[in-house]
Design an enzyme around this catalytic site. Sequence first.
Site, PDB file in Angstrom:
ATOM      1  N   LYS A   1       2.431  -3.877   6.482  1.00  0.00           N
ATOM      2  CA  LYS A   1       2.733  -4.008   5.059  1.00  0.00           C
ATOM      3  C   LYS A   1       4.243  -3.946   4.800  1.00  0.00           C
ATOM      4  O   LYS A   1       4.771  -4.672   3.951  1.00  0.00           O
ATOM      5  CB  LYS A   1       2.005  -2.919   4.264  1.00  0.00           C
TER       6      LYS A   1
ATOM      7  N   SER B   1       0.858  -1.182   0.000  1.00  0.00           N
ATOM      8  CA  SER B   1       0.000   0.000   0.000  1.00  0.00           C
ATOM      9  C   SER B   1       0.891   1.228   0.000  1.00  0.00           C
ATOM     10  O   SER B   1       1.980   1.217   0.580  1.00  0.00           O
ATOM     11  CB  SER B   1      -0.884   0.010   1.246  1.00  0.00           C
TER      12      SER B   1
END
Length: 314
Positions: free
Chosen positions: A146, A113
């Site tokens: 992430k 992301s």
Amino acid sequence: MATPPFELKGRTVFVAGHRGMVGSALVRRLAPEGVELLTATRRELDLRDQAAVFEWFSGEKPQVVFLAAAKVGGIVANNTLRAEFLYDNLAIAANVIHAAHVNRAEKLMFLGSSCIYPKLAPQPMREDSMLTGLLEPTNEPYAIAKIAGIKMVEAYRSQYGADFINVMPTNLYGSGDNYHPEYSHVVAALIRRFHEAKMSGADKVVVWGTGTPRREFLYVDDLADACIHLMKTYSSDELVNIGTGEDITIAEFARVVAATVGYAGQISFDTSRPDGTPRKLLDVSRLARLGWRASTPLEKGIRLAYQAFLSETK
């Protein structure tokens, strides 16, 4: 770095998170590729459960893995459910990446992301700006999970020679989005808000924040196409940003959504609400060199997203 084409046809392909916005777009895009598609619902396979994941991979032996599963949401969700966003996403990444390695998957793609980049990263954000500054506090837990997934992919590639790759999508919208009034992303939130205002005849719609932050928006089916392109053609330890390379202020974007929905009332801004990162624009020059560019203009994409909203919320 370009590599000899990786053939998807005839391979077993696991799309983790196939019911989410990204996963469902990947399933649509994989339909003409001649793959044997593997999916599992959350009830069938909880990706946070290490033993269950290892057992499933041992039985199914997917050759290709798209790791699109994640706990996701907008600013409020990220800032409120901080423990869940950190734990769930860490567990999903660790379990799926390790299970893919142990069961000798030929290729894996981890979808990160753009929130992995520092809050004040130079714009547009290059792939090498990760870990060069402080993160945006409101979505720090999600970003850290992430980043851990990205580093796992790099480590398994380095230590074991695994053909695992990382891609970094920008802000997404389209079919399969989450329209929750509190926990949705900005595109889905605005589509819902303007639609409800139009239906109720409201003379004003309040948009959170100042309206000045700039955001880049990518139609989710374009993302899926980019992912298939990279899965076939890319093999390197370097991240690849996936976006349009263009951004727009939230205020301008709100006007686009209002026009698409057909709402003609006033738009005001609630400056007591958080803005998040001032600007989030990805440098997509690496992706362009690899032979892919987004093809869905924003206005067309929002029309398609609104049509999807109408059909999905009947």
